[in-house]
Design a protein around this motif. Structure first.
Motif, PDB file in Angstrom:
ATOM      1  N   UNK A 162      20.938  10.158  -1.339  1.00 53.71           N
ATOM      2  CA  UNK A 162      21.201  10.116   0.215  1.00 53.71           C
ATOM      3  C   UNK A 162      20.081  10.174   0.974  1.00 53.71           C
ATOM      4  N   UNK A 163      18.989  10.741   0.384  1.00 48.99           N
ATOM      5  CA  UNK A 163      17.725  10.901   1.128  1.00 48.99           C
ATOM      6  C   UNK A 163      17.052   9.624   1.058  1.00 48.99           C
ATOM      7  N   UNK A 164      17.056   8.917   0.357  1.00 49.69           N
ATOM      8  CA  UNK A 164      16.316   7.694   0.605  1.00 49.69           C
ATOM      9  C   UNK A 164      16.408   6.973   1.580  1.00 49.69           C
ATOM     10  N   UNK A 165      17.334   6.781   2.379  1.00 50.83           N
ATOM     11  CA  UNK A 165      17.472   5.979   3.392  1.00 50.83           C
ATOM     12  C   UNK A 165      17.250   6.899   4.784  1.00 50.83           C
ATOM     13  N   UNK A 166      17.421   8.082   4.461  1.00 46.72           N
ATOM     14  CA  UNK A 166      16.878   9.192   5.634  1.00 46.72           C
ATOM     15  C   UNK A 166      15.206   9.191   5.779  1.00 46.72           C
ATOM     16  N   UNK A 167      14.739   9.113   4.671  1.00 45.04           N
ATOM     17  CA  UNK A 167      13.215   9.490   4.650  1.00 45.04           C
ATOM     18  C   UNK A 167      12.405   8.072   4.684  1.00 45.04           C
ATOM     19  N   UNK A 168      13.098   7.044   3.909  1.00 48.25           N
ATOM     20  CA  UNK A 168      12.185   5.523   4.038  1.00 48.25           C
ATOM     21  C   UNK A 168      11.538   5.406   5.209  1.00 48.25           C
ATOM     22  N   UNK A 169      12.419   5.209   6.294  1.00 40.85           N
ATOM     23  CA  UNK A 169      11.508   4.875   7.676  1.00 40.85           C
ATOM     24  C   UNK A 169      10.483   5.791   7.865  1.00 40.85           C
ATOM     25  N   UNK A 170      10.480   6.998   7.613  1.00 35.69           N
ATOM     26  CA  UNK A 170       9.263   7.880   7.700  1.00 35.69           C
ATOM     27  C   UNK A 170       8.089   7.703   6.990  1.00 35.69           C
ATOM     28  N   UNK A 171       8.346   6.984   5.784  1.00 35.68           N
ATOM     29  CA  UNK A 171       7.420   6.486   4.872  1.00 35.68           C
ATOM     30  C   UNK A 171       6.620   5.191   5.519  1.00 35.68           C
ATOM     31  N   UNK A 172       7.855   4.284   5.884  1.00 35.37           N
ATOM     32  CA  UNK A 172       7.402   3.044   6.274  1.00 35.37           C
ATOM     33  C   UNK A 172       6.577   2.838   7.448  1.00 35.37           C
TER      34      UNK A 172
ATOM     35  N   UNK B  11       0.872  -1.294  -0.020  1.00 40.24           N
ATOM     36  CA  UNK B  11      -0.057  -0.094   0.182  1.00 40.24           C
ATOM     37  C   UNK B  11       0.831   1.268   0.045  1.00 40.24           C
ATOM     38  N   UNK B  12       2.128   1.165   0.307  1.00 40.30           N
ATOM     39  CA  UNK B  12       2.981   2.316   0.671  1.00 40.30           C
ATOM     40  C   UNK B  12       3.672   2.693  -0.717  1.00 40.30           C
ATOM     41  N   UNK B  13       3.440   1.956  -1.758  1.00 41.93           N
ATOM     42  CA  UNK B  13       4.203   2.016  -2.950  1.00 41.93           C
ATOM     43  C   UNK B  13       4.051   3.322  -3.436  1.00 41.93           C
ATOM     44  N   UNK B  14       3.088   4.018  -3.611  1.00 41.94           N
ATOM     45  CA  UNK B  14       3.036   5.557  -4.143  1.00 41.94           C
ATOM     46  C   UNK B  14       4.133   6.484  -3.429  1.00 41.94           C
ATOM     47  N   UNK B  15       4.101   6.253  -2.135  1.00 44.80           N
ATOM     48  CA  UNK B  15       4.803   6.988  -1.356  1.00 44.80           C
ATOM     49  C   UNK B  15       6.200   6.793  -1.544  1.00 44.80           C
ATOM     50  N   UNK B  16       6.357   5.276  -1.328  1.00 45.89           N
ATOM     51  CA  UNK B  16       8.011   5.061  -1.718  1.00 45.89           C
ATOM     52  C   UNK B  16       8.652   5.433  -3.141  1.00 45.89           C
TER      53      UNK B  16
END
Ligand code: ZN
Length: 344
Positions: free
Chosen positions: A296-306, A141-146
């Motif tokens: 660089x930001x994928x790893x920083x932001x991904x936990x907030x999305x997940x 379900x989170x695919x759009x945000x990812x």
């Protein structure tokens, strides 16, 4: 395989192209599961010089690794991966600083030599440096945000960082496209106390409010500058996120920054002229920004999305398949859609 090719102004076609394949030992072959159309794709859509060969399009995609070259270590066949809008080695001096968009060996998707994300498959150069493995399945379900981590969410975050957003500050976001909307998310995430969105499309402004905007300025030009001054006790904003790239929006962004403030620009400039050079000099305004190092930001932001703290996937208000891509360009160009997701 089939992919999107742009041949000139308003001329986008989906057609057969040579199959993507491994060429170098550091490559991965990725079959695309999700992609999207970017606001920056609309610049060539409205200005590209006609071309016989055309340009392959798309720089935002998620996909499944089908095969890897002999030197690839970090990703393997079967992984679901997200790709940033620039590929990079992850090891050079600039990558080590977290500025992967300046990678000495890197580059950008599409054009005449590389596959683009708006196609069935992509050869990914420097796969170990470029790709990030996703910990979820392809229909999560989170695919759009990812998917927004490929560009717009990371770019909005970069604007906020360059504009030095922080707790207690007043942030202003110029532009209500997908990047501006993600800039609102980023400004809130970084603790801005007041967030002013400069935009005029009712659906976009409503989403900006949902994302955390506290004030809306729908005026343009001088009137917008005046209105932001009124909302900031006559002083201007501490942090201004310029998310368009037109000379006019840049003038507005520079005009609403307070003395000692900062402007983070992520809209691709459509001119070499920097407006307001004198007035910003006398106000000690910092002007920063550029292509976001979203890797660089994928790893920083991904936990907030997940973990559901941010939902940038709400910028997608339309979903299509590969055949629907030319209509998707039209819809975004006519401002009938904020951002179009392509599902394969
Ligand atoms: Zn590098």
């Amino acid at each position: 395989m089939r992919a999107t090719v742009m041949y000139g102004v308003h001329d986008v076609r989906v057609e057969n192209v040579p199959d993507a394949q491994l060429i170098k030992p550091g490559d991965a072959l990725v079959s695309v599961t999700r992609a999207c159309i970017c606001g920056s794709d609309l610049w060539p859509y409205n200005s590209m010089k006609s071309s016989e060969v055309g340009n392959r399009m798309g720089h935002e995609f998620i996909g499944r690794v089908e095969a890897v070259g002999s030197e690839v270590r970090r990703v393997k066949k079967g992984d679901l991966v997200v790709a940033p809008f620039a590929w990079s080695d992850g090891t050079c001096e600039f990558c080590a600083q977290g500025l992967q968009t300046s990678c000495i060996h890197g580059g950008f998707w599409g054009g005449t030599k590389l596959d683009g994300g708006q196609g069935e498959a992509v050869r990914v150069p420097l796969a170990d440096g470029t790709l990030v493995v996703l910990p979820v399945g392809e229909d999560h379900a989170l695919m759009p945000s990812l998917l927004t981590l490929t560009d717009v969410m990371g770019t909005g975050h970069h604007a906020a960082r360059a504009a030095k957003v922080g707790p207690g500050k007043i942030a202003a976001v110029v532009g209500d496209g997908a990047v501006g909307l993600c800039g609102v998310i980023a400004a809130r995430r970084l603790g801005a106390e007041k967030i002013i969105i400069l935009g005029r499309h009712p659906d976009r402004v409503a989403l900006a409010r949902e994302f955390g905007a506290t004030e809306v300025v729908s005026e343009r030009g001088e009137a917008a500058v005046e209105r932001v001054r009124e909302l900031t006790g006559g002083l201007g904003a501490h942090s201004v996120l310029e998310c368009v790239g037109h000379g006019e929006s840049m003038s507005t962004a520079l005009g609403i920054a307070r003395p000692g403030g900062a402007v983070g620009r992520v809209g691709v400039p459509q001119s070499n002229e920097m407006p307001e050079a004198k007035t910003t000099f006398y106000r000690n305004v910092t002007i920063s920004g550029g292509p976001a190092p979203v890797r660089a930001y994928i790893e920083e932001l991904m936990p907030d999305v997940l973990e559901g703290r941010i939902q940038p996937g709400k910028v997608f208000d339309s979903v299509t398949n590969l055949d629907g891509v030319p209509d998707g360009y039209r819809a975004m160009n006519d401002r009938k859609s904020i951002k179009v997701m392509i599902k394969f």
